[in-house]
Scaffold this active site. Structure first.
Site, PDB file in Angstrom:
ATOM      1  N   GLU A 263      46.092  36.372  77.189  1.00  0.00           N
ATOM      2  CA  GLU A 263      45.254  37.493  76.791  1.00  0.00           C
ATOM      3  C   GLU A 263      45.792  38.094  75.489  1.00  0.00           C
ATOM      4  OE1 GLU A 263      47.483  40.637  77.779  1.00  0.00           O
ATOM      5  OE2 GLU A 263      48.534  38.725  77.646  1.00  0.00           O
TER       6      GLU A 263
ATOM      7  N   GLU B 103      49.377  38.381  74.637  1.00  0.00           N
ATOM      8  CA  GLU B 103      50.064  37.101  74.459  1.00  0.00           C
ATOM      9  C   GLU B 103      51.129  36.827  75.519  1.00  0.00           C
ATOM     10  OE1 GLU B 103      49.715  36.096  69.912  1.00  0.00           O
ATOM     11  OE2 GLU B 103      51.196  37.675  70.156  1.00  0.00           O
TER      12      GLU B 103
END
Length: 792
Positions: free
Chosen positions: A430, A433
């Site tokens: 997401e 990271e």
């Protein structure tokens, strides 16, 4: 020719970078000057050349030796003020005063617009006690050529009758000289026998050691005639010693006032083309114009459209060669925000260049790497669904602003949209990271991108792609709450209903009972927590991109949970953490993040919240003012601000930049887009087709449910449309009566390597079970396993 003998004893101490929180950044507008500079602690820090992703110095500062042997170090011992020379240019004046009031240094810092050279116009002033006899002035240069501290060499040379210091590594050269004579110079290994170590030890530098090879080196130079008037210190770069020396000397000997005037004139011409959004600000437009220039200054000149995330290296003083990328890399997500920020202020050319750049760096499968160097080589190699989606949204935004000069559908939009559909709805990472799973913020961008891609397909009369993109978008939008909304949240026991930061995480991290957990790897204790206990503001992107309305019930229920878990108060206004449990920030005692710490508040999230409030029809002036205050005296919006009691000894003050990075280009872009959204009275990022499509709940309830190998659904409502999707020619071998009767049907091509089989709504009865497998005609093989879907 060499003027001194080499020093021995290398390679020196382990190298590190300068602090990530910059007081200023700069570059010339002109492409003839591929050089970028940064300022921190009142001194020049990283200088980038020949690309914006290649730092070549740690710092360049002055040292003053006083009668009696005391040494004044500019970045540690002075009281410093930094200000713009002109509000429409990235030109800086730095005044550093001796704390005892005996003298001060004034520097005017720019890049020479005609060549890759830094110009530092330096003047000396005495304090109330008047001139002090015997004061000596030195510069200390720490070369980190080619982005590395180790493996550097430095040498004192006679170049065309002038004493200069040169440094080099792997074909990159740096030369230092001034408009006044260099009296003498010393090169050594850092912490062992360099001039700084010798001066601080109360000794005279060893002027006979004029070269240091292959290590972490530093050069110290003493200047004659510095107190007689202003002089120009110049650092020139090139691909050879001769080129670097020629550039440095040309800048040092030039009329500085003319160079500065040309530098400012270039920036003023550029700013004059922007829309004036000053009326939407709370500071008269100061941060607006500075933000626009900061975005421009993060663009590479060899690779137009390539914008790095920041000219800072997070907690640089605590990291070295092991952090080769810093934040001087291209993230497609950050690039989208920077490009739309430039578009929001009227710089359509800058946004268009970013789209062209993304087209050049797109991979064959339609995606982009997690991040990459400006010339396209991947750095971190994970995949993030929103980073495939954002280029589509940029293309649509440019088209909506009538700023496209070509048709991006076949070259970038369609391949990216098919990649979004193929990878999602679960993202491998997401936007923070760290985790895989269903992410509200990622799904917001992906759904919006698919709807925008469908608009492009409509204009191209690509009916197959149009229907496919909308089917996938509607399927994901229709299941958002099922996938990402919990009614058993435990971050705030009294507020149990909210969107999760990440749900359905993939991987081996499990909690008791076998349920998948969310791994928090940036905390000392390395947590694995219940997904229902992790909250962030990513759900606000559902509103920003038009997938949900501001008054949506799930959004409104999530707001108080998010605020309770992540909102912090500062003297300048509210700010928000990325998520609860976050460890990406300084430790409790203020020490730098080193793989674990405590997450701090991010100003860009104040901008995201302001966009939500604007969409809800509420006033956002206080949030605009908060963002402007977070930028501090020099207007550099940081990634994070300190959110606890002041720690003066660590230079940490509540509501001011931490040691992460400043400026963060994404934060400046968020601020610009907020001003544009205020002017337009609508969220600038929100695509109209998405908002119209999802404004009424349930409008697209006839979306299909889609089974594929990376998203094997096990149960669907009996009355829904059902699709099976694969990425090679196949035949579906299936039964809905436990294999008593069997069908064998080919899947139909849907374009870009997608094959699909669809059952219309009402094909099954409640209680049925679909059994199926695949035959792969190209390899003449069976799948070798069966799959089941229950019809609820």
């Amino acid at each position: 020719m060499t003027m001194a003998v080499p020093v021995v004893g290398g390679p020196g101490l382990k190298p590190n970078w300068a602090p990530g929180a910059k007081q200023g950044v700069g570059t010339a507008v002109e492409a003839a000057s591929p050089l970028w500079f940064t300022l921190a602690q009142g001194v020049v820090t990283e200088i980038y050349y020949p690309r914006v992703d290649v730092p070549n110095t740690r710092d360049l500062q002055f040292l003053v030796r006083l009668p009696g042997g005391g040494v004044f170090e500019e970045r540690r011992d002075g009281a410093t003020t930094v200000e713009q020379i002109d509000p429409m240019a990235l030109a800086w004046k730095v005044v550093t005063a001796d704390r005892e009031g005996r003298f001060h240094l004034e520097k005017r810092i720019i890049a020479d617009p005609e060549r890759p050279a830094l110009a530092v116009r330096t003047s000396w002033g005495w304090g109330r006690g008047g001139e002090i006899a015997g004061v000596r002035l030195f510069t200390l240069l720490a070369p980190h050529l080619g982005g590395r501290g180790n493996g550097n060499s430095a040498q004192v040379v006679d170049w065309n009758g002038r004493t200069m210091v040169v440094a080099w590594r792997h074909g990159a050269w740096l030369a230092l000289c001034a408009s006044v004579p260099m009296a003498r110079a010393n090169c050594g290994f850092v912490g062992l026998n360099d001039g700084w170590t010798q001066l601080m030890g109360g000794h005279e530098p060893d002027w006979h050691t004029g070269a240091a090879f292959e290590g972490n080196v530093a050069a110290t130079a003493e200047w004659d005639g510095f107190a007689a008037g202003a002089f120009t210190l110049a650092a020139g770069f090139g691909r050879s010693q001769a080129e670097a020396c020629a550039n440095a000397l040309a800048t040092a000997q030039a009329d500085y006032e003319k160079i500065e005037a040309a530098y400012i004139r270039g920036w003023r011409r550029w700013c004059a083309r922007l829309d004036d959004l000053s009326a939407q600000s709370a500071d008269g437009g100061r941060l607006y114009y500075l933000s626009a220039m900061v975005l421009k200054a993060h663009e590479d000149k060899q690779n137009p459209g390539a914008h790095i995330a920041s000219l800072g290296i997070p907690w640089g003083e605590a990291t070295g060669d092991d952090n080769a990328g810093g934040y001087h890399l291209v993230w497609p997500r950050d690039l989208y925000h920077v490009a739309t920020g430039r578009l929001a202020c009227g710089d359509a050319g800058g946004a268009r260049a970013a789209l062209h750049y993304l087209m050049r760096t797109q991979r064959g499968d339609g995606s982009w790497p997690q991040n990459f160097w400006v010339y396209g080589e991947p750095y971190w190699r994970s995949l993030q669904l929103d980073e495939i989606a954002f280029p589509i949204l940029l293309a649509w935004r440019l088209k909506n602003c009538r700023a496209l000069e070509f048709n991006p559908y076949p070259s970038i939009v369609a391949p990216a949209a098919y990649a979004v559909a193929r990878v999602g709805p679960v993202t491998p990472q997401e936007r923070w990271e760290e985790n895989s799973g269903y992410s509200p913020s990622t799904l917001a961008a992906a759904i919006a991108a698919l709807v925008c891609a469908a608009e492009f397909a409509r204009e191209e009369d690509d009916r197959i792609a149009l229907d496919y993109f909308l089917d996938v978008a509607d399927y994901w939008a229709g299941h958002l709450e099922e996938w990402t909304f919990t009614n058993r949240g435990c971050s705030q026991p009294e507020l149990g209903e909210h969107y999760q930061r990440i749900a359905g995480a993939l991987g081996d991290d499990t909690l008791e009972g076998g349920e998948a957990g969310v791994k928090i790897a940036n905390r000392m204790e390395k947590l694995t927590v219940d997904p229902c206990s992790v909250v962030d503001g990513g759900f606000l992107e559902l509103v920003s991109y038009g997938v949900r309305t501001s008054d949506n019930t799930h959004v409104r229920k999530s707001l108080p949970v998010y605020d309770a878990a992540c909102r912090v108060a500062t003297p300048f206004g509210p700010c928000w953490h990325r998520y609860n449990h976050d460890g990406y920030g300084e430790k409790a005692d203020g020490d730098p993040y080193d793989g674990h710490g405590i997450g701090r508040a991010w100003p860009l999230l104040t901008g995201e919240r302001a966009h939500y409030e604007l969409a809800a029809g509420r006033d956002v002036n206080s949030l605009v003012a908060a963002l402007e205050a977070f930028a501090g005296a020099t207007g550099m919006l940081p990634e994070q601000v300190w959110d606890e009691a002041d720690l003066p000894q660590k230079n940490l003050f509540c509501g001011r930049a931490t040691g992460a990075v400043a400026p963060l280009a994404w934060a400046h872009a968020e601020y610009i887009k907020l001003l544009r959204s205020r002017r337009d009275r609508a969220v600038f990022d929100c695509p109209d087709p998405v908002r119209r499509r999802y404004a009424s709940p349930g409008r697209h309830s006839q979306h299909p449910d889609i089974w594929k190998f990376n998203h094997k659904i096990r149960r669907v409502p009996a009355g829904d449309r059902l699709c099976i999707e694969v990425y090679a020619p196949a035949a579906l071998h299936w039964s809905d009566d436990e294999w008593r009767t069997v069908r064998h049907d080919p899947l139909e091509p849907r374009g870009h390597g997608v094959w699909m089989y669809e059952w219309p709504a009402g094909s099954f009865a409640a209680g049925d079970r679909l059994d199926f497998t695949f035959y792969w005609p190209e390899s003449r093989t069976w799948e070798g396993r069966d799959f089941q879907i229950a019809l609820a």
